[in-house]
Design a protein around this motif. Structure first.
Motif, PDB file in Angstrom:
ATOM      1  N   PHE A  13       0.831  -1.206   0.000  1.00  0.00           N
ATOM      2  CA  PHE A  13       0.000   0.000   0.000  1.00  0.00           C
ATOM      3  C   PHE A  13       0.864   1.255   0.000  1.00  0.00           C
ATOM      4  O   PHE A  13       0.548   2.241  -0.686  1.00  0.00           O
ATOM      5  N   ALA A  14       1.959   1.216   0.761  1.00  0.00           N
ATOM      6  CA  ALA A  14       2.847   2.377   0.820  1.00  0.00           C
ATOM      7  C   ALA A  14       3.417   2.685  -0.563  1.00  0.00           C
ATOM      8  O   ALA A  14       3.482   3.851  -0.978  1.00  0.00           O
ATOM      9  N   ARG A  15       3.831   1.649  -1.287  1.00  0.00           N
ATOM     10  CA  ARG A  15       4.367   1.863  -2.639  1.00  0.00           C
ATOM     11  C   ARG A  15       3.293   2.428  -3.560  1.00  0.00           C
ATOM     12  O   ARG A  15       3.560   3.343  -4.363  1.00  0.00           O
ATOM     13  N   ASN A  23       1.951  13.508  -1.015  1.00  0.00           N
ATOM     14  CA  ASN A  23       2.128  13.521   0.436  1.00  0.00           C
ATOM     15  C   ASN A  23       1.143  14.445   1.131  1.00  0.00           C
ATOM     16  O   ASN A  23       0.567  14.105   2.164  1.00  0.00           O
ATOM     17  N   ASN A  24       0.951  15.641   0.584  1.00  0.00           N
ATOM     18  CA  ASN A  24       0.055  16.609   1.224  1.00  0.00           C
ATOM     19  C   ASN A  24      -1.385  16.100   1.250  1.00  0.00           C
ATOM     20  O   ASN A  24      -2.095  16.252   2.248  1.00  0.00           O
ATOM     21  N   PHE A 153       1.846   3.880   7.878  1.00  0.00           N
ATOM     22  CA  PHE A 153       1.880   4.293   6.473  1.00  0.00           C
ATOM     23  C   PHE A 153       3.246   4.832   6.049  1.00  0.00           C
ATOM     24  O   PHE A 153       3.346   5.574   5.069  1.00  0.00           O
ATOM     25  N   ARG A 154       4.291   4.465   6.827  1.00  0.00           N
ATOM     26  CA  ARG A 154       5.677   4.773   6.476  1.00  0.00           C
ATOM     27  C   ARG A 154       5.891   6.269   6.241  1.00  0.00           C
ATOM     28  O   ARG A 154       6.503   6.680   5.260  1.00  0.00           O
ATOM     29  N   MET A 155       5.409   7.083   7.159  1.00  0.00           N
ATOM     30  CA  MET A 155       5.518   8.524   7.021  1.00  0.00           C
ATOM     31  C   MET A 155       6.790   9.027   7.695  1.00  0.00           C
ATOM     32  O   MET A 155       7.388   8.350   8.537  1.00  0.00           O
ATOM     33  N   THR A 156       7.224  10.212   7.312  1.00  0.00           N
ATOM     34  CA  THR A 156       8.473  10.776   7.808  1.00  0.00           C
ATOM     35  C   THR A 156       8.301  11.318   9.232  1.00  0.00           C
ATOM     36  O   THR A 156       7.182  11.455   9.733  1.00  0.00           O
TER      37      THR A 156
END
Length: 595
Positions: A13-15, A23-24, A153-156
């Motif tokens: 899903f992240a890919r 991103n926004n 969700f592999r966010m920064t």
């Protein structure tokens, strides 16, 4: 197997998300998710506390309501302590201050157990009559979900920090039905140096939370539309603001001192018995201190001053025109002790609600004294509302949050100017005498968090252990010069630590200090290491605070210093490595401020 499949699905899903959703845009979606989840949990928390209150009130164990006040707070704290010790291994992690620590020191990762542990512990505490608020637990819970969703969700780091703020805003918004106050709280307390661009996701999360909360749980703690204020009241608002500031200092110091005293009780169950017993006695004598106390504040707004001592064994002692002032003062000053007993005994809650409670009584006392002395007959409801904002502003050092929260929950937008005056004055007086808020005082004293000092804040976020260099060849203490000679061809360093058989550091050898004897081969087996080693300018402990490390470097003028753990050699740290790490951390903090 199931965990592996879930991880693979999330990665897929992240890919997909990175390819198809900006991103926004995804950040807005994530903010809405955080808002909905936090709101549902806030509604669940309020309903659960209400149900437990009712269960307790109608006597599962006792039929006498007066005796209920004596035993149930103790019972709730004991059950909460048992839960924390057995299921969380004694590590609950109370308070909004730890959310700030998660952001600055733990890469915006909030402990996963806080997804549920704050709710369970606060229901047990407040539901059984613990004298604390629910705001801190729901703020921490919302922050935990913000962090968890960011990790999922592999966010920064930047995005996770923003989602933590979204969870905090949603918590305040849902618990009070005050979306604007939720946004201001997140910006003023959680993201103290954030930029305006962070408003959008936080606005979305707070608004979403307010909508869901209003649909499912339309009530709010108290609401009363107040009339416009009179200009002749202005001097009294100024005086009230100064008093609020001084009382805020009392609240912060008294709460902190109580926490310090109770923390010395090592056995958690003994602490629960002592503090829970003290709370039970206090609530038994003054039942108005039972629970959050928002029902009492609602009564004050409606002019219900006659029932503050109902069910109290001392109710017959308070008669006469000054009785309300005396009772109000006892309840105002006693609330911080009741909250301290609640938290010190192992319960969970916060000072947010306690500050509103004490502020309401301050406003009542202030107007009553002026009325009884014949100085001025003021609008009591207005001063109750404004004093609530003043005390909250001084205790949490967040004047904008206090202004908008009280304006929203009381419908008192007509009081905006008095709210601004009182909140601002209280904040400045409190900040003058106590530089730290109730959230940051303990962390700052432990050196875990810097306030209004960006340089120290960056240093606080650094760990000495993360920048220690370990590729230095060690020389045995009982060795000879040839032991050093054998290490030189393979070492890239010009410093050699000297250690004994168990690894304790005894000194160092600098090549520059011994180069005159390196070519005397006949001395290789004669000269002892102990005779040529020297003491380093300073030795650092691996757990040393980085601000102290920098001071040691400045005082010694050294460029490299050895690092030990309980005397055992670990490695060396250099100024250049510290500066490199500092720059990286500074860049990261600047990214946070650009949220």
């Amino acid at each position: 197997m199931v965990r592996k499949k879930i991880t693979q699905g999330l990665n897929s899903f992240a890919r997909w998300r990175f390819r198809h959703i900006g991103n926004n845009t995804f950040l807005i979606v994530a903010a809405m998710i955080v808002g909905v989840i936090t709101s549902l949990l806030a509604v669940l928390l309020k309903i659960a506390v209400t149900e437990v209150h009712e269960w307790v009130k109608y006597g599962i164990f006792l039929n006498d309501v007066e005796w209920m006040y004596l035993f149930y707070p103790l019972l709730g704290i004991l059950i909460c302590t048992f839960y924390v010790q057995i299921f969380l291994h004694g590590d609950l992690g109370r308070g909004t201050g730890l959310v700030l620590l998660n952001i600055s020191r733990k890469n915006s990762n909030v402990e996963r157990h806080k997804l549920y542990s704050q709710l369970v512990s606060s229901v047990l505490t407040v539901g059984f009559g613990g004298s604390a608020g629910l705001e801190a637990p729901i703020v921490v819970t919302g922050s935990a979900y913000g962090s968890a969703i960011g990790n999922t969700f592999r966010m920064t780091y930047r995005e996770k920090t923003l989602l933590i703020a979204c969870g905090s805003a949603a918590g305040i918004s849902a618990i009070f039905n005050c979306p604007i106050a939720g946004v201001i709280f997140a910006m003023e307390v959680i993201l103290a140096r954030a930029a305006v661009t962070a408003f959008i996701p936080i606005l979305i999360a707070s608004a979403t939370s307010a909508v869901v909360s209003k649909i499912l749980f339309s009530g709010q703690p108290f609401f009363r539309i107040v009339d416009d204020w009179n200009l002749t009241s202005l001097p009294y608002f100024v005086i009230l603001g100064l008093i609020c500031g001084l009382l805020s200092v009392y609240n912060i110091k008294a709460y902190s001192k109580g926490e310090e005293i109770f923390s010395k009780i090592k056995n958690p169950y003994v602490a629960s018995l002592i503090c829970g017993g003290a709370l039970g006695i206090l609530v038994f004598i003054f039942p108005s201190l039972y629970g959050e106390g928002y029902n009492i504040v609602t009564g004050l707004f409606h002019g219900d001053f006659l029932h503050l001592m109902d069910q109290s064994p001392l109710s017959n002692l308070f008669n006469g025109p000054w009785s309300l002032v005396i009772i109000g003062t006892i309840l105002m000053m006693g609330k911080v002790f009741a909250t301290s007993f609640t938290i010190g005994g192992g319960g969970n809650g916060g000072m947010f609600g306690s500050s509103l409670y004490a502020g309401a009584f301050l406003g009542l006392i202030f107007t009553q004294i002026l009325r009884l002395t014949g100085v001025q007959d003021l609008n009591t409801v207005q001063f109750i509302a404004v004093a609530m904002a003043g005390l909250l502003s001084g205790v949490i050092h967040a004047p904008l949050t206090a202004i908008f929260l009280i304006a929203e929950i009381t419908g008192g937008y007509a009081l905006f100017v008095p709210l601004m005056i009182v909140a601002a004055l209280s904040y400045f007086v409190s900040r003058y005498f106590e530089p730290y808020s109730i959230y940051t005082r303990k962390l700052a004293q432990k050196g875990l968090l810097a306030v209004d000092d960006p340089d120290r804040e960056v240093l606080y976020q650094m760990r000495l252990s993360s920048i220690v260099e370990t590729d230095f060849a060690t020389i045995p203490l009982n060795g000879k010069l040839d032991d050093l000679i054998n290490q030189i061809p393979t070492s890239k360093r010009h410093v050699y630590p000297v250690v004994d058989a168990i690894g304790l550091l005894h000194g160092i050898i600098l090549l520059d200090d011994v180069k005159q004897i390196l070519f005397k081969r006949e001395e290789y087996t004669v000269i002892r290491i102990q005779d040529i080693m020297s003491r380093p300018p300073a030795i650092l402990d691996v757990h040393e605070d980085m601000s102290k490390v920098m001071k040691i470097f400045e005082d010694t003028g050294a460029w490299n210093l050895p690092v030990t753990d309980q005397g055992k050699y670990i490695g060396f740290v250099s100024k250049s490595n510290i500066f490199t790490k500092y720059r990286r951390q500074l860049i990261r903090d600047l990214q946070r401020e650009e949220l």
